[in-house]
Design an enzyme around this catalytic site. Structure first.
Site, mmCIF file in Angstrom:
data_model
loop_
_atom_site.group_PDB
_atom_site.id
_atom_site.type_symbol
_atom_site.label_atom_id
_atom_site.label_comp_id
_atom_site.label_asym_id
_atom_site.label_seq_id
_atom_site.Cartn_x
_atom_site.Cartn_y
_atom_site.Cartn_z
ATOM 1 N N TYR A 237 -40.603 24.817 12.647
ATOM 2 C CA TYR A 237 -39.204 24.394 12.744
ATOM 3 C C TYR A 237 -39.059 22.903 12.469
ATOM 4 O O TYR A 237 -38.231 22.490 11.646
ATOM 5 C CB TYR A 237 -38.669 24.729 14.133
ATOM 6 N N GLU A 239 -41.103 20.637 10.964
ATOM 7 C CA GLU A 239 -41.424 20.230 9.595
ATOM 8 C C GLU A 239 -40.544 20.947 8.580
ATOM 9 O O GLU A 239 -40.272 20.418 7.495
ATOM 10 C CB GLU A 239 -42.904 20.485 9.286
ATOM 11 N N GLN A 301 -38.684 16.279 32.042
ATOM 12 C CA GLN A 301 -38.312 16.097 30.637
ATOM 13 C C GLN A 301 -36.786 15.951 30.555
ATOM 14 O O GLN A 301 -36.040 16.575 31.314
ATOM 15 C CB GLN A 301 -38.738 17.295 29.785
ATOM 16 N N THR A 302 -36.323 15.139 29.626
ATOM 17 C CA THR A 302 -34.876 14.927 29.512
ATOM 18 C C THR A 302 -34.334 15.508 28.212
ATOM 19 O O THR A 302 -35.032 15.552 27.195
ATOM 20 C CB THR A 302 -34.523 13.433 29.576
ATOM 21 N N HIS A 365 -40.920 14.898 25.590
ATOM 22 C CA HIS A 365 -40.696 14.396 26.937
ATOM 23 C C HIS A 365 -39.283 13.839 27.111
ATOM 24 O O HIS A 365 -38.700 13.956 28.200
ATOM 25 C CB HIS A 365 -41.722 13.308 27.268
#
Length: 417
Positions: A237, A239, A301-302, A365
């Site tokens: 997805y 690349e 993770q945001t 992250h």
């Protein structure tokens, strides 16, 4: 010694009274032309003629049709939805009423169907092209019978020729569940760029924030080149979209195709696939079903979440504007996964539990868009906050999961929030 002449005429075979033609040789109709071609090097002259004709058509190609202003047609295709839309012009300028468009990438999917609603509402004629890999016909059924709406079941990995003014290319599965099964559609992008070149249409590519990979820059600006693992489980997805951007710019620089590039950040809203593996749809579906909310890793993770109507507005402004891009289209409001889970609990079920699981490979992250460029050049910024948009999505999911029409019957108006 004398010579003797002996006449033997009387011993000759008697002549036949009737004429008998020579029998026809088998394959004469095939061998005679071949002998003719080989005689005196005629075959060589034929091959030389073919080579000269090929050279002429290569040096002097058929000229490209000029771009037609968007007041005629629109083409639209949708992002992350494996459908292509052609509003005979994917999107049309706001100042015009009658356009036709074509697009790819789930025009019957999540984002695409909302885009079609907007184009039809302003009077555009829209051609939707979708293979229904992730799209649902029910998302556009309310347009059936409208003479300005047309639906074609087709996969854009196969060529398609339509007369359109704009192309919204959205054809590409966007969720991990789908794109790992059916990798990113680079071939479809080539076909749609070829269509845009042939008919002189403006082409909008819906790219993704995944081109930044696991970013080392925060927030991410359009000038950032990204930090992507080219062989990871998500690379098909990531690349694939980076390749699509490359192809789009090559067609722009080399063939003069008018292009626009949007990099879309996490988007949510009604009509999302219920079990597509994306975090917002996962949390909402799990909370409604009284299941634990699945958080991968430590939940720190945001992500940034924009409501679908804001995205559609940004896509239309980009298509109608004069800037190629790329442009980040996303909500700069940043949430950790745990904070998102808390909002879902507040909205649906305060007693919903959270279940932690090992994180997935190559999971970014941090993810937050810098939208200063879109603000300045497109006059666009998101309007709907997560706490306002999430209840609209919950109503749609509740209706589809439980059939509660009282709760979810007004999803078609969600994009106006």
């Amino acid at each position: 010694m004398g010579s003797e002449l002996i006449f033997r005429g009387h011993e000759a075979q008697p002549a036949s009274d009737s004429y008998s033609p020579k029998p026809v040789k088998p394959w004469a109709s095939v061998t005679r032309p071949i002998r003719y071609m080989l005689r005196e090097q005629r075959l060589l002259f034929v091959l030389v003629g073919i080579a000269i004709a090929t050279l002429i058509f290569t040096i002097f190609p058929t000229s490209r049709a000029p771009y037609v202003p968007p007041h005629h047609h629109h083409f639209s295709n949708q992002i992350s939805d494996s459908i292509t839309y052609f509003p005979v012009e994917t999107q049309n300028k706001f100042s015009y009423a009658n356009r036709v468009g074509f697009g790819s990438a789930n025009p019957t999917g999540f984002v695409g169907s909302h885009l079609v609603d907007r184009l039809i509402a302003r009077g555009d004629s829209v051609i939707v092209v979708d293979n229904f890999f992730t799209g649902r016909k029910e998302n556009v059924m309310h347009h059936f019978g409208n003479p300005k709406f047309e639906l074609i079941r087709h996969d854009v990995v196969e060529p398609l020729l339509l007369e359109v003014d704009q192309i919204y290319h959205l054809a590409c599965p966007a969720s991990p569940v789908h794109y790992k099964f059916n990798p990113t559609n680079v071939v479809g992008t080539l076909n749609m760029l070829g269509l845009a070149k042939r008919v002189g249409a403006r082409f909008l590519l819906t790219s993704t924030s995944e081109v930044y990979g696991d970013p080392l820059q925060h927030p991410q600006k359009e000038t950032y080149w990204g930090n992507v693992n080219p062989i990871g489980v998500r690379s098909c997805y990531d690349e694939g979209k980076r390749t699509a951007e490359t192809l789009t710019m090559d067609y722009h620089r080399g063939a003069g195709v008018e292009v626009r590039i949007a990099r879309i950040f996490n988007t949510y809203g009604p009509r999302m696939c219920i079990d597509d593996g994306r975090v917002v749809s996962n949390f909402v579906a799990q909370a409604l079903r009284k299941e634990p909310l699945t958080v991968y890793g430590d939940g720190k993770q945001t992500r940034s979440f924009q409501y679908v109507s804001d995205l559609v507005e940004g896509l239309m402004r980009l298509m109608e504007g004069e800037h190629v891009g790329p442009f980040n289209l996303g909500n700069p409001g940043e949430f950790t996964m745990l904070e998102l889970a808390e909002v879902v609990q507040e909205t649906i079920d305060p007693n919903a539990k959270i279940e932690f699981r090992p994180n997935t490979e190559d999971d970014p992250h941090k993810r937050k868009p810098d939208i200063s460029r879109a603000k300045e050049l497109l006059g666009w910024e998101p309007k709907v906050s997560l706490r306002k948009g999430l209840p609209l999505m919950v109503s749609d999911f509740r209706q589809r999961i439980f059939g509660d029409h009282k709760e979810g019957g007004n999803t078609n108006n969600a994009s106006s929030a």
